[in-house]
Design an enzyme around this catalytic site. Structure first.
Site, PDB file in Angstrom:
ATOM      1  N   ASP A  89      -1.941  -8.507  -5.034  1.00 46.14           N
ATOM      2  CA  ASP A  89      -2.981  -8.525  -4.010  1.00 46.14           C
ATOM      3  C   ASP A  89      -2.401  -9.317  -2.835  1.00 46.14           C
ATOM      4  O   ASP A  89      -2.209 -10.536  -2.934  1.00 46.14           O
ATOM      5  CB  ASP A  89      -4.237  -9.209  -4.568  1.00 46.14           C
ATOM      6  CG  ASP A  89      -5.342  -9.315  -3.524  1.00 46.14           C
ATOM      7  OD1 ASP A  89      -5.080  -9.050  -2.327  1.00 46.14           O
ATOM      8  OD2 ASP A  89      -6.474  -9.677  -3.897  1.00 46.14           O
ATOM      9  N   GLY A 109       0.841  -1.209   0.000  1.00 42.97           N
ATOM     10  CA  GLY A 109       0.000   0.000   0.000  1.00 42.97           C
ATOM     11  C   GLY A 109       0.868   1.247   0.000  1.00 42.97           C
ATOM     12  O   GLY A 109       0.501   2.269   0.587  1.00 42.97           O
ATOM     13  N   GLY A 110       2.019   1.165  -0.679  1.00 46.47           N
ATOM     14  CA  GLY A 110       3.014   2.236  -0.569  1.00 46.47           C
ATOM     15  C   GLY A 110       2.840   3.405  -1.520  1.00 46.47           C
ATOM     16  O   GLY A 110       3.582   4.378  -1.433  1.00 46.47           O
ATOM     17  N   SER A 111       1.855   3.349  -2.428  1.00 45.73           N
ATOM     18  CA  SER A 111       1.745   4.442  -3.411  1.00 45.73           C
ATOM     19  C   SER A 111       1.014   5.664  -2.881  1.00 45.73           C
ATOM     20  O   SER A 111       1.137   6.750  -3.430  1.00 45.73           O
ATOM     21  CB  SER A 111       1.002   3.960  -4.667  1.00 45.73           C
ATOM     22  OG  SER A 111       1.772   3.012  -5.351  1.00 45.73           O
ATOM     23  N   LYS A 132      -7.195  -5.726  13.030  1.00 45.26           N
ATOM     24  CA  LYS A 132      -6.078  -4.942  13.578  1.00 45.26           C
ATOM     25  C   LYS A 132      -5.631  -5.508  14.932  1.00 45.26           C
ATOM     26  O   LYS A 132      -4.443  -5.445  15.270  1.00 45.26           O
ATOM     27  CB  LYS A 132      -6.480  -3.467  13.697  1.00 45.26           C
ATOM     28  CG  LYS A 132      -6.729  -2.788  12.350  1.00 45.26           C
ATOM     29  CD  LYS A 132      -5.482  -2.807  11.480  1.00 45.26           C
ATOM     30  CE  LYS A 132      -5.613  -1.972  10.218  1.00 45.26           C
ATOM     31  NZ  LYS A 132      -4.414  -2.028   9.367  1.00 45.26           N
ATOM     32  N   TYR A 183     -12.887  -4.665  10.970  1.00 49.65           N
ATOM     33  CA  TYR A 183     -11.609  -3.927  10.912  1.00 49.65           C
ATOM     34  C   TYR A 183     -10.871  -4.037  12.253  1.00 49.65           C
ATOM     35  O   TYR A 183      -9.668  -4.306  12.296  1.00 49.65           O
ATOM     36  CB  TYR A 183     -11.914  -2.469  10.571  1.00 49.65           C
ATOM     37  CG  TYR A 183     -10.719  -1.559  10.423  1.00 49.65           C
ATOM     38  CD1 TYR A 183      -9.919  -1.608   9.283  1.00 49.65           C
ATOM     39  CD2 TYR A 183     -10.394  -0.630  11.416  1.00 49.65           C
ATOM     40  CE1 TYR A 183      -8.830  -0.751   9.139  1.00 49.65           C
ATOM     41  CE2 TYR A 183      -9.307   0.223  11.285  1.00 49.65           C
ATOM     42  CZ  TYR A 183      -8.532   0.169  10.138  1.00 49.65           C
ATOM     43  OH  TYR A 183      -7.450   1.014  10.004  1.00 49.65           O
ATOM     44  N   ALA A 184     -11.598  -3.837  13.367  1.00 48.97           N
ATOM     45  CA  ALA A 184     -10.970  -3.908  14.697  1.00 48.97           C
ATOM     46  C   ALA A 184     -10.406  -5.302  14.951  1.00 48.97           C
ATOM     47  O   ALA A 184      -9.299  -5.450  15.488  1.00 48.97           O
ATOM     48  CB  ALA A 184     -11.986  -3.536  15.777  1.00 48.97           C
ATOM     49  N   ALA A 185     -11.158  -6.340  14.547  1.00 50.19           N
ATOM     50  CA  ALA A 185     -10.673  -7.716  14.745  1.00 50.19           C
ATOM     51  C   ALA A 185      -9.401  -7.949  13.932  1.00 50.19           C
ATOM     52  O   ALA A 185      -8.455  -8.580  14.406  1.00 50.19           O
ATOM     53  CB  ALA A 185     -11.752  -8.720  14.344  1.00 50.19           C
TER      54      ALA A 185
END
Ligand code: NDP
Length: 248
Positions: free
Chosen positions: A63, A13-15, A159, A155-157
């Site tokens: 991906d 996800g570096g762009s 992370k 999302y929380a799970a």
């Protein structure tokens, strides 16, 4: 000497967003950088900005949720830039919904990228680090992984899972001078957060003692420090970069 000189860093996800700021911070420190995502252009603005700092930079399409694609990525990056010694698992996405409306697909998609993606990349790139007896793995989690958030149970799970992965991997790899840490941003201004309604944004701002939202660069510099030799005695930690939103 520049802290990352002679090292190859890979940022998923570096762009754009936080990943772009991390890539630039590592490049300022002298690292050659591989940028990975599903749709960024191979000669996009971030690739050019990184190269302008005088280091090598290549974009790779992958991906991270696919184990096969990550294996192919590892071969391609190693052939083009050399062995990766700094891995930043930053790729992430949200598919928010209230818990009872949350479908299997939204759950699976978020877990596949945010958590399993980090598993795939750590597995593919830690082999080279073990051989070199040096490495840095940085997992970008979130304060939401520690405090939860309405409408973000998937999302929380994912992370919170990243934090468990970080601690376990840190224990397994410590003897070979490989540190594994998590960085937990609070609310950072990026495309991901721009979609939040104004009312939600003002409510969040009231919870931040520093009195402002974070910028991607606030996270980039912290990751660059944790990736340096100077941070060698820090492993298995979660470092919050959140303006004091969550303390203790
Ligand atoms: P953005 O949405 O701006 O960027 C996410 C990046 O991840 C994009 O480059 C995207 O590229 C890439 N990506 C998404 N899915 C995949 C995939 N399957 N494979 C490879 N790359 C993928 O997000 P941010 O910069 O805001 O967030 C970066 C990280 O920081 C995320 O993990 C996020 O959860 C975390 N974070 C962000 C916070 C914030 O306030 N912004 C707060 C706390 C944590 P593409 O779509 O082209 O694949």
């Amino acid at each position: 000497m520049a802290p990352h000189s002679g090292r190859v860093a890979l940022v998923t996800g570096g762009s754009r967003g936080i990943g772009r700021a991390i890539a630039l911070a590592l490049a300022r420190g002298g690292a050659d950088v591989a940028l990975v995502d599903r749709s960024g252009p191979s000669d996009g603005p971030t690739v050019r900005e990184v190269r302008d700092l005088g280091v090598r930079c290549q974009h790779f399409r992958c991906d991270v949720g696919s184990s096969e694609q990550v294996q192919g990525l590892a071969a391609a990056v190693t052939a083009e830039l050399g062995a990766v010694s700094i891995l930043v698992n930053n790729a992430g996405l949200t598919r928010d919904n209230l818990f009872l409306r949350l479908g299997d697909e939204e759950w699976d998609q978020v877990l596949a990228v945010n958590l399993k993606g980090a598993f795939h990349c750590a597995k593919a790139f830690s082999r080279g680090m073990l051989k070199a007896r040096w490495g840095r793995i940085l997992n970008i989690t979130s304060v939401v992984g520690q405090m939860g958030n309405k409408g973000q149970s998937n999302y929380a799970a994912s992370k919170a899972g990243l934090i468990g992965l970080t601690c376990s991997l840190a224990r397994e790899l410590a003897e070979r001078s490989i540190t594994v840490n998590a960085v937990a941003p609070g609310f950072i201004r990026t495309e991901m957060t721009a979609e939040l309604p104004d009312a939600v944004q003002s409510d969040l701002l009231r919870q931040i003692p520093v009195g402002r939202f974070g910028e991607p660069e606030d996270v980039g510099e912290v990751v660059s420090f944790l990736a340096s030799e100077e941070a060698r005695y820090i492993t298995g930690q979660v470092l919050r970069v959140d303006g004091g939103m969550l303390m203790g």
